[in-house]
Write an enzyme that holds these catalytic residues in place. Structure first.
Site, PDB file in Angstrom:
ATOM      1  N   TYR A  13      15.595 -18.182  -2.420  1.00 15.52           N
ATOM      2  CA  TYR A  13      14.571 -19.169  -2.768  1.00 15.52           C
ATOM      3  C   TYR A  13      14.389 -19.250  -4.287  1.00 15.52           C
ATOM      4  O   TYR A  13      14.354 -20.342  -4.864  1.00 15.52           O
ATOM      5  CB  TYR A  13      13.274 -18.774  -2.082  1.00 15.52           C
ATOM      6  CG  TYR A  13      12.089 -19.665  -2.354  1.00 15.52           C
ATOM      7  CD1 TYR A  13      11.927 -20.868  -1.675  1.00 15.52           C
ATOM      8  CD2 TYR A  13      11.097 -19.280  -3.250  1.00 15.52           C
ATOM      9  CE1 TYR A  13      10.818 -21.672  -1.897  1.00 15.52           C
ATOM     10  CE2 TYR A  13       9.986 -20.074  -3.478  1.00 15.52           C
ATOM     11  CZ  TYR A  13       9.854 -21.270  -2.802  1.00 15.52           C
ATOM     12  OH  TYR A  13       8.754 -22.062  -3.028  1.00 15.52           O
TER      13      TYR A  13
ATOM     14  N   SER B 212       8.679 -23.743  -8.235  1.00 11.81           N
ATOM     15  CA  SER B 212       7.893 -22.634  -7.694  1.00 11.81           C
ATOM     16  C   SER B 212       7.733 -21.576  -8.776  1.00 11.81           C
ATOM     17  O   SER B 212       8.506 -21.534  -9.743  1.00 11.81           O
ATOM     18  CB  SER B 212       8.619 -22.021  -6.490  1.00 11.81           C
ATOM     19  OG  SER B 212       8.054 -20.782  -6.124  1.00 11.81           O
TER      20      SER B 212
END
Length: 337
Positions: A163, A150
């Site tokens: 995250y 990501s």
């Protein structure tokens, strides 16, 4: 049929996608199916898997194999990979995509939030990779492994810290595996998407002022220009996997952030700190007891201010993506990427 490229390099190969029941994982599985792969879709929720299988068959004409598996369970992962390899006569392509998204200021989280993110995103990627590698080494086509990172792996994003930490670990895993597998015939591709219109805001988890966190996250992740069409993102990732690319960063904003952080990390960190001042405070909303809440429970929650304006900016496109990509039914957050 989904609009997918016509490359045939993967035709006849066996593929497995974790976190493939919705969102980006679902679309990656569909693109592999159209390229002629035998596709196995793995996720935690049986109902979601059933709907995913129907979706892939409807959009591609291919009936995928579906397997219930929690990627946090090492023994279950090993058994699932072994069973898929047996049923599909080996494994040639594996995509580790399963993940969770927690959106909250760090002051509203405890250590369990970090443990949960690491267990699903990083431990899941490790366990899938280690279970799959013996099969990928035996692939006559030369195995391909893809790890989904990501933009949060490239720089720490405020209110997405668990995250970001877990995705950064996935990025390191991808680079390390690529180096160690050089010369074995197995390639490793690490993909770092930026904001995508996958409808993941319904499956993400929100804390602190949860309704306002939901508003800014759902708005930005669906906003035109800032975010990327999920089908286009899936196509780019599968093309990179096909071509055995080492690393791919999706969206101009993510590439700019990656470059800026590499050149001037201190300045980027200060800029992130300035942006954090505009995000919701850590205070709990009345009646929630400080608990984390899933996006499904927040879509109709009252809110105001700039966060609601941002939500309106991208909500239409993101809600459409949620309906299209099997995100609308509440369930365990196994593929919120």
């Amino acid at each position: 049929m989904v609009g997918i490229g016509s490359k045939k390099d993967l035709s006849g190969q066996s593929a497995l996608v974790t976190g493939g029941s919705r969102g980006l994982g679902l679309l990656i599985a569909a693109r592999l199916a159209v390229r002629g792969c035998q596709v196995a879709v793995v996720a935690r929720d049986e109902g979601e898997l059933e709907r995913a299988g129907q979706w892939i068959e409807q959009h591609t004409g291919v009936t995928p194999l579906t397997r219930v598996c929690d990627v946090r369970d090492e023994a279950a992962v090993a058994e699932t990979v072994r069973a898929v390899a047996t049923e599909q006569n080996g494994l040639d392509v594996v995509v580790a995509n399963a993940g969770v998204i927690q959106v909250a200021p760090v002051a509203a989280l405890d250590a369990d939030a970090f443990h949960d993110a690491m267990a699903t995103i990083f431990d899941g990627a490790v366990q899938v990779s280690l279970a799959a590698l013996p099969h990928l080494r035996e692939s006559s086509a030369g195995g391909r492994l893809a790890l989904i990172g990501s933009v949060g792996a490239l720089l720490a994003v405020p209110h997405l810290l668990p995250y970001s930490c877990a995705k950064a670990a996935v990025g390191a895993l991808g680079e390390g595996l690529r180096s160690e597998l050089a010369g074995t015939g197995v390639s490793v591709t690490t993909a770092h998407p930026g904001l995508m219109r996958t409808g993941s805001h319904y499956q993400a988890e929100f804390g602190g002022e949860a309704s306002r966190e939901f508003a800014w996250f759902s708005g930005l992740s669906g906003a035109p220009v800032v975010s990327m069409d999920a089908e286009r993102a899936a196509e780019r990732i599968v093309r990179a996997l096909e071509r055995r690319r080492t690393r791919i960063v999706l969206t101009p904003a993510a590439r700019a952030a990656d470059l800026a952080h590499g050149v001037a990390p201190t300045a980027v960190t200060r800029l992130a700190g300035a942006a954090n001042r505009f995000l919701p405070a850590a205070g709990d909303e009345a009646g929630t007891g400080g608990r984390i809440r899933q996006g499904h429970a927040l879509k109709d929650a009252p809110r105001g201010g700039w966060a609601e304006k941002v939500r309106r900016l991208g909500s239409a496109m993101n809600d459409c993506a949620a309906r299209r990509y099997n995100q609308m039914t509440p369930g365990p957050p196994t593929s919120a990427s």
